[in-house]
Design an enzyme around this catalytic site. Structure first.
Site, mmCIF file in Angstrom:
data_model
loop_
_atom_site.group_PDB
_atom_site.id
_atom_site.type_symbol
_atom_site.label_atom_id
_atom_site.label_comp_id
_atom_site.label_asym_id
_atom_site.label_seq_id
_atom_site.Cartn_x
_atom_site.Cartn_y
_atom_site.Cartn_z
ATOM 1 C CG HIS A 54 -1.962 -1.003 1.232
ATOM 2 N ND1 HIS A 54 -3.064 -0.914 2.042
ATOM 3 C CD2 HIS A 54 -2.124 -2.145 0.516
ATOM 4 C CE1 HIS A 54 -3.858 -1.951 1.835
ATOM 5 N NE2 HIS A 54 -3.297 -2.715 0.907
ATOM 6 C CD GLU A 56 -2.063 4.300 3.052
ATOM 7 O OE1 GLU A 56 -3.234 4.720 3.157
ATOM 8 O OE2 GLU A 56 -1.748 3.368 2.261
ATOM 9 C CB CYS A 84 -6.534 -0.271 5.216
ATOM 10 S SG CYS A 84 -4.855 -0.942 5.149
ATOM 11 C CB CYS A 87 -1.968 1.622 6.269
ATOM 12 S SG CYS A 87 -1.638 0.836 4.670
#
Length: 168
Positions: A54, A56, A84, A87
């Site tokens: 991701h 992040e 999410c 993260c």
């Protein structure tokens, strides 16, 4: 360092790069207290065949490498979409001071929408969350991406062709 719209705009540019690669268009920027940009990243889960890639997570890894420490106190993470729970877990572990994001994520959000890991008293770190910066632009980018993707899936199905591996 209250120029949140500037850094979210930078994250949006990263998100657009992800979308051009067929990745879910989410971008992230990590910024030091003095305003220095330490890292930028966008989603690469499909390209890297890595469910943890991701924006992040990738930006956190780069920022930690840049400063040479796995703890990132005093830093702010900017993301186009609410991080999410995976993260947010990494953000809490890294000891970020603040998360600023554009649009809420009602299905996966870990910073207030579905869960609120930033302010969970059972955890040993809490941080400030600032939602809704450039929210409409962030929301439109991701909605347009999924609208186009659904249309492509419909056309593949109509033609009797299988979905791609990223569309399962």
């Amino acid at each position: 360092m209250e120029n949140h719209t500037y850094y979210i705009a930078m994250a949006l540019e990263e998100a657009k790069k992800a979308g051009q690669k067929g990745e879910v268009p989410i971008g992230c920027v990590v910024v030091a207290e003095n305003g220095e940009v330490l890292s930028v990243a966008h989603n690469l889960t499909i390209s890297l065949a890595d469910p943890t890639a991701h924006a992040e997570i990738l930006a956190i890894r780069k920022a930690a490498e840049t400063i040479g420490n796995y703890r990132l106190p005093g830093l702010t993470l900017y993301a186009t979409i609410e991080p999410c729970i995976m993260c947010m877990g990494a953000i809490v572990h890294a000891r970020f001071s603040r998360v600023v994001f554009g649009a809420h994520d009602e299905k996966w959000g870990g910073a207030g929408s579905l869960f609120n890991l930033a302010d969970d008293s059972r955890l040993n770190h809490s941080l400030e969350v600032i939602p809704g910066v450039n929210a409409e632009e962030c929301r439109s980018l991701i909605q347009d991406f999924f609208r186009t993707r659904r249309k492509q899936q419909k056309e593949l199905k109509k033609a009797g062709l299988p979905k791609g591996p990223d569309q399962q």
